[in-house]
Design a protein around this motif. Structure first.
Motif, PDB file in Angstrom:
ATOM      1  N   ARG A 199      44.395  46.059  52.128  1.00 11.72           N
ATOM      2  CA  ARG A 199      43.923  44.984  53.001  1.00 11.72           C
ATOM      3  C   ARG A 199      43.022  44.017  52.237  1.00 11.72           C
ATOM      4  O   ARG A 199      43.098  42.794  52.432  1.00 11.72           O
ATOM      5  CB  ARG A 199      43.166  45.568  54.191  1.00 11.72           C
ATOM      6  N   ALA A 200      42.156  44.546  51.370  1.00  9.78           N
ATOM      7  CA  ALA A 200      41.266  43.678  50.601  1.00  9.78           C
ATOM      8  C   ALA A 200      42.048  42.719  49.711  1.00  9.78           C
ATOM      9  O   ALA A 200      41.693  41.536  49.581  1.00  9.78           O
ATOM     10  CB  ALA A 200      40.316  44.528  49.763  1.00  9.78           C
ATOM     11  N   GLU A 201      43.116  43.207  49.104  1.00  6.81           N
ATOM     12  CA  GLU A 201      43.926  42.338  48.242  1.00  6.81           C
ATOM     13  C   GLU A 201      44.622  41.260  49.065  1.00  6.81           C
ATOM     14  O   GLU A 201      44.682  40.092  48.657  1.00  6.81           O
ATOM     15  CB  GLU A 201      44.956  43.166  47.470  1.00  6.81           C
ATOM     16  N   GLU A 210      43.617  39.994  51.803  1.00  2.00           N
ATOM     17  CA  GLU A 210      42.617  39.065  52.318  1.00  2.00           C
ATOM     18  C   GLU A 210      41.963  38.255  51.204  1.00  2.00           C
ATOM     19  O   GLU A 210      41.028  37.497  51.450  1.00  2.00           O
ATOM     20  CB  GLU A 210      41.553  39.828  53.106  1.00  2.00           C
ATOM     21  N   HIS A 211      42.438  38.445  49.971  1.00  2.00           N
ATOM     22  CA  HIS A 211      41.955  37.686  48.815  1.00  2.00           C
ATOM     23  C   HIS A 211      40.459  37.859  48.604  1.00  2.00           C
ATOM     24  O   HIS A 211      39.734  36.897  48.313  1.00  2.00           O
ATOM     25  CB  HIS A 211      42.302  36.201  48.965  1.00  2.00           C
ATOM     26  N   VAL A 212      39.988  39.102  48.738  1.00  2.00           N
ATOM     27  CA  VAL A 212      38.602  39.418  48.409  1.00  2.00           C
ATOM     28  C   VAL A 212      38.413  39.213  46.903  1.00  2.00           C
ATOM     29  O   VAL A 212      39.307  39.529  46.116  1.00  2.00           O
ATOM     30  CB  VAL A 212      38.276  40.868  48.814  1.00  2.00           C
ATOM     31  N   PRO A 213      37.281  38.664  46.453  1.00  2.00           N
ATOM     32  CA  PRO A 213      37.068  38.445  45.021  1.00  2.00           C
ATOM     33  C   PRO A 213      37.297  39.710  44.202  1.00  2.00           C
ATOM     34  O   PRO A 213      36.877  40.806  44.600  1.00  2.00           O
ATOM     35  CB  PRO A 213      35.606  37.987  44.953  1.00  2.00           C
ATOM     36  N   LEU A 261      37.654  34.820  54.974  1.00  2.00           N
ATOM     37  CA  LEU A 261      38.716  35.647  54.413  1.00  2.00           C
ATOM     38  C   LEU A 261      40.026  35.358  55.130  1.00  2.00           C
ATOM     39  O   LEU A 261      40.065  35.122  56.337  1.00  2.00           O
ATOM     40  CB  LEU A 261      38.367  37.129  54.570  1.00  2.00           C
ATOM     41  N   GLY A 302      39.073  48.165  56.371  1.00  2.00           N
ATOM     42  CA  GLY A 302      38.947  47.345  55.169  1.00  2.00           C
ATOM     43  C   GLY A 302      37.736  47.738  54.344  1.00  2.00           C
ATOM     44  O   GLY A 302      37.489  48.921  54.098  1.00  2.00           O
ATOM     45  N   LEU A 303      36.966  46.754  53.919  1.00  2.00           N
ATOM     46  CA  LEU A 303      35.785  47.022  53.100  1.00  2.00           C
ATOM     47  C   LEU A 303      34.691  47.753  53.872  1.00  2.00           C
ATOM     48  O   LEU A 303      33.737  48.245  53.265  1.00  2.00           O
ATOM     49  CB  LEU A 303      35.227  45.715  52.535  1.00  2.00           C
ATOM     50  N   ARG A 328      34.378  42.115  43.526  1.00  2.00           N
ATOM     51  CA  ARG A 328      33.963  42.904  44.693  1.00  2.00           C
ATOM     52  C   ARG A 328      34.920  44.061  44.933  1.00  2.00           C
ATOM     53  O   ARG A 328      34.486  45.158  45.300  1.00  2.00           O
ATOM     54  CB  ARG A 328      33.904  42.000  45.921  1.00  2.00           C
ATOM     55  N   ILE A 329      36.194  43.844  44.729  1.00  2.00           N
ATOM     56  CA  ILE A 329      37.168  44.929  44.890  1.00  2.00           C
ATOM     57  C   ILE A 329      36.917  46.027  43.878  1.00  2.00           C
ATOM     58  O   ILE A 329      36.983  47.224  44.206  1.00  2.00           O
ATOM     59  CB  ILE A 329      38.602  44.374  44.755  1.00  2.00           C
TER      60      ILE A 329
END
Length: 277
Positions: free
Chosen positions: A105-107, A109-112, A23, A187-188, A115-116
């Motif tokens: 934070r998830a956005e 970190e370019h989380v899929p 990530l 975060g997640l 998953r978001i």
């Protein structure tokens, strides 16, 4: 049995050593970004509707962080993330800050995206139930009883209102700020923050304090309402002290004393007091 290649040591080594995409670390939560998102959290219910509830509000609060995505506000990642964060969402408005920090934070970190979306859906229930128990069922009644106690001590109407607003907003603004910082930090893995002792045990302890406050506030407020002048005179003050003590005693006797005997004992005490007085 045909050879599938699974027993080939070279192939096994190559498979294990394949790199796993990491990530992208999120940018730090600067004071400017934190204040911008926190101020927007105060208006999270401004576009509430029956279709997506506070979904638009979540997108509005996350938007300052999304500007850090590659391409800025004119880039496709910004538009896709903002549309994703403006979908259906339901949570307690104060604890929604926890989700806002984590989603921002998830956005970054370019989380899929899939998953978001699953993460957003999973947050709705816990943030709603925990927030309702902590704020509506515990903190708000406690602040109201404090205001009633101030009224019993003959504070002015303006002072009573100001005392309630200061106390209540200290709690609610502190909860929003903590939620935003905790969501960004975890975060997640924000479930760790939901296990905080204040969230888990706070309603119970605040409820105990509220019971004592109620025993003190109700007699003093009633004394002032019927025209009493001095809230520290022996009778109202004695009743105010005796009420929470009696309530505690009744709780301790629950299951060990029959109700009719307790009532008779109280009636006898009142009769004795009337005769002596």
């Amino acid at each position: 049995m045909p050879d599938t290649g699974l027993n080939n040591p070279a192939l096994r080594t190559e498979t294990v050593s394949m790199p796993v995409p990491a990530l992208v670390p999120a940018a730090p939560l600067t004071t400017k970004l934190r204040l911008s998102m926190l101020l927007r959290c105060l208006a999270i219910q401004g576009s509430w509707n029956y279709e997506i509830l506070v979904g638009n509000g979540v997108g509005f609060c996350v938007e300052p962080a999304l500007r850090q995505l590659p391409g800025g506000v004119d880039g496709p990642q910004y538009r896709e993330a903002l549309a994703r964060q403006s979908m259906y969402f339901n949570a307690h408005p104060y604890l929604a800050a926890l989700a806002i920090g984590a989603l921002a934070r998830a956005e970054l970190e370019h989380v899929p995206p899939a998953r978001i979306e699953r993460f957003r859906t999973a947050l709705c229930g816990p943030l709603g139930s925990v927030g309702d128990r902590l704020v509506w069922a515990a903190w708000l009644p406690a602040c109201s009883l404090v205001a009633l106690l101030l009224f019993g001590f003959r504070w002015s109407p303006l002072g009573v209102v100001a005392g309630f607003l200061v106390l209540y907003n200290l709690g609610h603004l502190g909860l929003r700020d903590w939620g935003l910082r905790a969501g960004w930090y975890h975060g997640l893995r924000v479930a760790t923050a939901l296990g905080h002792p204040v969230l888990q045990h706070g309603p119970r302890y605040i409820g105990l304090v509220s019971a004592v406050l109620g025993g003190l506030a109700l007699p003093l407020a009633a004394h002032r309402a019927i025209g009493g002048q001095n809230p520290l005179s022996p009778i109202p003050l004695g009743v105010a002290v005796a009420t929470p003590v009696l309530a505690t005693l009744l709780v301790r006797l629950q299951g060990r004393a029959e109700g009719w005997r307790v009532v008779l004992l109280l009636l006898a005490a009142f009769v004795l007091y009337s005769v002596v007085h």
